[in-house]
Write a protein that holds these residues in place. Sequence first.
Motif, PDB file in Angstrom:
ATOM      1  N   CYS A 397       0.862  -1.176   0.000  1.00  0.00           N
ATOM      2  CA  CYS A 397       0.000   0.000   0.000  1.00  0.00           C
ATOM      3  C   CYS A 397       0.903   1.231   0.000  1.00  0.00           C
ATOM      4  CB  CYS A 397      -0.881  -0.018   1.260  1.00  0.00           C
ATOM      5  SG  CYS A 397      -1.832   1.480   1.587  1.00  0.00           S
ATOM      6  N   VAL A 398       0.447   2.330  -0.580  1.00  0.00           N
ATOM      7  CA  VAL A 398       1.276   3.538  -0.598  1.00  0.00           C
ATOM      8  C   VAL A 398       1.565   4.048   0.810  1.00  0.00           C
ATOM      9  CG1 VAL A 398       0.574   4.297  -2.897  1.00  0.00           C
ATOM     10  CG2 VAL A 398      -0.736   5.052  -0.902  1.00  0.00           C
ATOM     11  N   PHE A 399       0.675   3.723   1.749  1.00  0.00           N
ATOM     12  CA  PHE A 399       0.852   4.161   3.135  1.00  0.00           C
ATOM     13  C   PHE A 399       1.575   3.118   3.989  1.00  0.00           C
ATOM     14  CE2 PHE A 399      -3.127   6.207   1.653  1.00  0.00           C
ATOM     15  CZ  PHE A 399      -2.717   7.524   1.716  1.00  0.00           C
ATOM     16  N   MET A 400       2.054   2.054   3.342  1.00  0.00           N
ATOM     17  CA  MET A 400       2.740   0.978   4.059  1.00  0.00           C
ATOM     18  C   MET A 400       4.084   0.728   3.377  1.00  0.00           C
ATOM     19  SD  MET A 400       1.353  -2.887   4.818  1.00  0.00           S
ATOM     20  CE  MET A 400      -0.349  -2.375   4.877  1.00  0.00           C
ATOM     21  N   PRO A 401       5.103   1.525   3.678  1.00  0.00           N
ATOM     22  CA  PRO A 401       6.373   1.445   2.956  1.00  0.00           C
ATOM     23  C   PRO A 401       7.208   0.223   3.319  1.00  0.00           C
ATOM     24  CG  PRO A 401       6.511   3.060   4.723  1.00  0.00           C
ATOM     25  CD  PRO A 401       5.096   2.576   4.718  1.00  0.00           C
ATOM     26  N   ILE A 402       6.700  -0.949   2.925  1.00  0.00           N
ATOM     27  CA  ILE A 402       7.413  -2.203   3.145  1.00  0.00           C
ATOM     28  C   ILE A 402       7.849  -2.740   1.784  1.00  0.00           C
ATOM     29  CG2 ILE A 402       7.268  -4.559   4.039  1.00  0.00           C
ATOM     30  CD1 ILE A 402       5.003  -3.619   5.869  1.00  0.00           C
ATOM     31  N   ASN A 403       9.141  -2.913   1.600  1.00  0.00           N
ATOM     32  CA  ASN A 403       9.681  -3.404   0.333  1.00  0.00           C
ATOM     33  C   ASN A 403       9.407  -4.899   0.221  1.00  0.00           C
ATOM     34  OD1 ASN A 403      11.290  -4.348  -1.781  1.00  0.00           O
ATOM     35  ND2 ASN A 403      12.978  -2.957  -1.332  1.00  0.00           N
ATOM     36  N   ILE A 404       8.540  -5.273  -0.726  1.00  0.00           N
ATOM     37  CA  ILE A 404       8.239  -6.697  -0.906  1.00  0.00           C
ATOM     38  C   ILE A 404       8.825  -7.219  -2.220  1.00  0.00           C
ATOM     39  CG2 ILE A 404       6.176  -6.676   0.538  1.00  0.00           C
ATOM     40  CD1 ILE A 404       4.512  -6.543  -2.055  1.00  0.00           C
ATOM     41  N   GLY A 405       9.704  -6.427  -2.810  1.00  0.00           N
ATOM     42  CA  GLY A 405      10.359  -6.862  -4.041  1.00  0.00           C
ATOM     43  C   GLY A 405      10.445  -5.725  -5.038  1.00  0.00           C
ATOM     44  N   SER A 406      11.360  -5.829  -5.965  1.00  0.00           N
ATOM     45  CA  SER A 406      11.525  -4.816  -7.002  1.00  0.00           C
ATOM     46  C   SER A 406      11.148  -5.391  -8.349  1.00  0.00           C
ATOM     47  CB  SER A 406      12.964  -4.314  -7.048  1.00  0.00           C
ATOM     48  OG  SER A 406      13.148  -3.465  -8.169  1.00  0.00           O
ATOM     49  N   ILE A 407      10.330  -4.667  -9.065  1.00  0.00           N
ATOM     50  CA  ILE A 407       9.899  -5.097 -10.391  1.00  0.00           C
ATOM     51  C   ILE A 407      11.051  -5.043 -11.391  1.00  0.00           C
ATOM     52  CG2 ILE A 407       9.136  -2.890 -11.356  1.00  0.00           C
ATOM     53  CD1 ILE A 407       6.479  -4.379 -12.084  1.00  0.00           C
ATOM     54  N   ARG A 408      12.130  -4.390 -11.000  1.00  0.00           N
ATOM     55  CA  ARG A 408      13.328  -4.370 -11.848  1.00  0.00           C
ATOM     56  C   ARG A 408      14.011  -5.737 -11.883  1.00  0.00           C
ATOM     57  NH1 ARG A 408      15.575   1.593 -10.265  1.00  0.00           N
ATOM     58  NH2 ARG A 408      15.449   2.514 -12.354  1.00  0.00           N
ATOM     59  N   TYR A 409      13.855  -6.496 -10.795  1.00  0.00           N
ATOM     60  CA  TYR A 409      14.612  -7.740 -10.666  1.00  0.00           C
ATOM     61  C   TYR A 409      13.729  -8.982 -10.572  1.00  0.00           C
ATOM     62  CZ  TYR A 409      17.818  -4.042  -9.279  1.00  0.00           C
ATOM     63  OH  TYR A 409      18.545  -2.871  -9.254  1.00  0.00           O
ATOM     64  N   THR A 410      12.455  -8.793 -10.282  1.00  0.00           N
ATOM     65  CA  THR A 410      11.522  -9.906 -10.130  1.00  0.00           C
ATOM     66  C   THR A 410      10.257  -9.586 -10.902  1.00  0.00           C
ATOM     67  OG1 THR A 410      12.365 -10.226  -7.873  1.00  0.00           O
ATOM     68  CG2 THR A 410      10.347 -11.390  -8.453  1.00  0.00           C
ATOM     69  N   SER A 411       9.692 -10.568 -11.570  1.00  0.00           N
ATOM     70  CA  SER A 411       8.460 -10.298 -12.314  1.00  0.00           C
ATOM     71  C   SER A 411       7.346  -9.914 -11.345  1.00  0.00           C
ATOM     72  CB  SER A 411       8.043 -11.526 -13.123  1.00  0.00           C
ATOM     73  OG  SER A 411       7.475 -12.521 -12.290  1.00  0.00           O
ATOM     74  N   PHE A 412       6.478  -9.027 -11.794  1.00  0.00           N
ATOM     75  CA  PHE A 412       5.375  -8.608 -10.938  1.00  0.00           C
ATOM     76  C   PHE A 412       4.521  -9.807 -10.534  1.00  0.00           C
ATOM     77  CE2 PHE A 412       0.946  -7.358 -10.329  1.00  0.00           C
ATOM     78  CZ  PHE A 412       1.099  -6.507  -9.243  1.00  0.00           C
ATOM     79  N   LYS A 413       4.289 -10.714 -11.457  1.00  0.00           N
ATOM     80  CA  LYS A 413       3.449 -11.895 -11.166  1.00  0.00           C
ATOM     81  C   LYS A 413       4.054 -12.724 -10.055  1.00  0.00           C
ATOM     82  CE  LYS A 413      -0.355 -13.976 -12.667  1.00  0.00           C
ATOM     83  NZ  LYS A 413      -0.628 -14.708 -11.428  1.00  0.00           N
ATOM     84  N   ASP A 414       5.370 -12.881 -10.041  1.00  0.00           N
ATOM     85  CA  ASP A 414       6.014 -13.642  -8.978  1.00  0.00           C
ATOM     86  C   ASP A 414       5.857 -12.950  -7.627  1.00  0.00           C
ATOM     87  OD1 ASP A 414       6.805 -15.761 -10.486  1.00  0.00           O
ATOM     88  OD2 ASP A 414       8.908 -15.186 -10.643  1.00  0.00           O
ATOM     89  N   ILE A 415       6.008 -11.629  -7.616  1.00  0.00           N
ATOM     90  CA  ILE A 415       5.825 -10.881  -6.364  1.00  0.00           C
ATOM     91  C   ILE A 415       4.395 -11.062  -5.868  1.00  0.00           C
ATOM     92  CG2 ILE A 415       5.764  -8.580  -5.315  1.00  0.00           C
ATOM     93  CD1 ILE A 415       8.004  -7.783  -7.285  1.00  0.00           C
ATOM     94  N   TRP A 416       3.436 -10.901  -6.771  1.00  0.00           N
ATOM     95  CA  TRP A 416       2.016 -10.989  -6.387  1.00  0.00           C
ATOM     96  C   TRP A 416       1.652 -12.390  -5.896  1.00  0.00           C
ATOM     97  CZ3 TRP A 416      -1.951  -8.011  -5.225  1.00  0.00           C
ATOM     98  CH2 TRP A 416      -3.241  -8.570  -5.221  1.00  0.00           C
ATOM     99  N   ASP A 417       2.151 -13.407  -6.566  1.00  0.00           N
ATOM    100  CA  ASP A 417       1.752 -14.782  -6.243  1.00  0.00           C
ATOM    101  C   ASP A 417       2.485 -15.373  -5.049  1.00  0.00           C
ATOM    102  OD1 ASP A 417      -0.060 -14.894  -8.324  1.00  0.00           O
ATOM    103  OD2 ASP A 417       1.324 -15.875  -9.726  1.00  0.00           O
ATOM    104  N   LYS A 418       3.728 -14.916  -4.797  1.00  0.00           N
ATOM    105  CA  LYS A 418       4.567 -15.645  -3.855  1.00  0.00           C
ATOM    106  C   LYS A 418       4.987 -14.876  -2.609  1.00  0.00           C
ATOM    107  CE  LYS A 418       6.520 -18.300  -7.706  1.00  0.00           C
ATOM    108  NZ  LYS A 418       7.751 -18.607  -8.482  1.00  0.00           N
ATOM    109  N   ASN A 419       4.823 -13.538  -2.596  1.00  0.00           N
ATOM    110  CA  ASN A 419       5.319 -12.804  -1.438  1.00  0.00           C
ATOM    111  C   ASN A 419       4.580 -13.216  -0.166  1.00  0.00           C
ATOM    112  OD1 ASN A 419       4.894 -10.081   0.384  1.00  0.00           O
ATOM    113  ND2 ASN A 419       6.979 -10.320  -0.370  1.00  0.00           N
ATOM    114  N   GLU A 420       5.347 -13.505   0.870  1.00  0.00           N
ATOM    115  CA  GLU A 420       4.784 -14.034   2.116  1.00  0.00           C
ATOM    116  C   GLU A 420       3.820 -13.043   2.781  1.00  0.00           C
ATOM    117  OE1 GLU A 420       6.302 -15.814   6.438  1.00  0.00           O
ATOM    118  OE2 GLU A 420       7.753 -15.326   4.852  1.00  0.00           O
ATOM    119  N   LEU A 421       4.180 -11.753   2.809  1.00  0.00           N
ATOM    120  CA  LEU A 421       3.313 -10.772   3.455  1.00  0.00           C
ATOM    121  C   LEU A 421       1.997 -10.625   2.695  1.00  0.00           C
ATOM    122  CD1 LEU A 421       2.630  -8.637   5.526  1.00  0.00           C
ATOM    123  CD2 LEU A 421       3.976  -6.983   4.199  1.00  0.00           C
ATOM    124  N   LEU A 422       2.059 -10.590   1.359  1.00  0.00           N
ATOM    125  CA  LEU A 422       0.832 -10.467   0.581  1.00  0.00           C
ATOM    126  C   LEU A 422      -0.084 -11.658   0.831  1.00  0.00           C
ATOM    127  CD1 LEU A 422       1.998  -9.079  -2.886  1.00  0.00           C
ATOM    128  CD2 LEU A 422       1.270  -7.833  -0.852  1.00  0.00           C
TER     129      LEU A 422
END
Length: 489
Positions: A397-422
């Motif tokens: 969230c824009v109000f929750m500045p927690i880095n859960i990955g960078s789209i420069r280095y990881t595909s967005f789909k992988d971040i969305w599907d696999k991030n533990e916090l999400l």
Amino acid sequence: MRGGVSALLASIKLFLGNPLIRIVLKHAIKKTSCLYTEDFESHSIIYHALTKYSGTEIYCPIGVEFSIDLINIVIKLGVRILGGDDKDVVETLKDPAIRRGIESVLKSIALYGVTVPQKLSAPFMIVWNFTNMCNLRCLHCYQKADRPLPSELSLKEKLWIVEEFDEAGIAAIALSGGEPTIHPDYLTIVKAAAKRGIYVATATNGWRFADLDELKKAVDAGLRYIEVSIDSAYMNRHDRFRGVEGSWNKAVKALENAVKIGLSHAMAVTITKYNIDEVDDILDLAESIGVKRVVFFNFIPVGRGEDIVDIDLDPVEREQFMRHIYREMKRRKIEIYTTAPEYGRVVIQMSRGNEVAPTHFVARGDVVTTAIAEFIGGCGAGRIYVALQPDGVVAPCVFMPINIGSIRYTSFKDIWDKNELLLKLRDRDMLKGFCRMCPYRNACGGCRAKAYAYLKDPLESDPGCIYNLKLYKNIKYREELLSNYPISL
């Protein structure tokens, strides 16, 4: 006869949890090319089905046509059973962004079944903090916006990211900042996203769009919605809060321009102790401009907001405010919402279950939409949307500045599907404290950003809720102790 869209969503919940239909949907997730008016287009079979339902002529292979017809028979049957207006559905589905959103729901049910709240195969929306560049110096800025970051995405990277969002099935992109409209890449990205059928919105201070020609340029590029920030009904108070003289006049003019050309819009107000006594005056101002929608944002003490944490409403003030704006929306002829997820509970309670606020809007007396409130489900951080920072970092969230990955280095789909916090944010059983036990947790879920801001744990109870008043008082008591005895504690 009720609106077709609410009946359509309810029919999705009613019928598409069926295991046999899920088998069909899993097959329909596959992409295939069909001939549209001008050229072949590659989409999921689900998207092709929704396009055909809208009345658009498309030509697909025979096997694909069979799946399309089956999906559309189920949709038509569901809308009819639930008393929806099929013509309304057809008209609505002519919008490619809406087709993308419903496609996402159908894909999600194919993958996960019907869940409460619904787990999604892709977020409906990306809130893209387009740049850290800004021409104002707002006291509450969550980004501490000022100058562009040296690590901001290049135009080439931004265009590539739009393609990735398109591939992921994102329905909407909201460009925020900083101030996105003053960045030289702004119109290029608006045009690139709109060309792919993505709904493009912009959160702005209004400075650029006070010029009608500039607003028209953006609309011509594909802009479909703006939210213009106004923090006070009075020029001097707004300008003081925003840090630059003339900002109120520019914001008001931008809204007047949106009204003039018929662009969908909202007045965005961050509600705090600073302006809580101006709510009626702000609504009067909106009506005088011709604004049709006012959104009161939940103040989150992050960024520069950490320095003014004391202007946050306490739970009692927030409860009184939410009840007041609900009554005002019943009285006035404008839409009035708040992003505080507790508003979902307040609306249910005050209407005795006849109305709901599934995603910060109120559905007046529609029992079908009431039935799907838990299906949509309160706070959307990491679940309905995520944030993209100017340098490519993804956050829940824009109000929750927690880095859960960078789209420069990881595909967005992988971040969305696999991030533990999400994954945890999508499971209300992972919540802590009263938010986990609350009978309204599926219609609210508490503000995860506020929990993180105050308790450094996005799964903790929301201290902004009246049901967590004791927690809020304990936090304030500890803050007072720390300020008085910083060494011993």
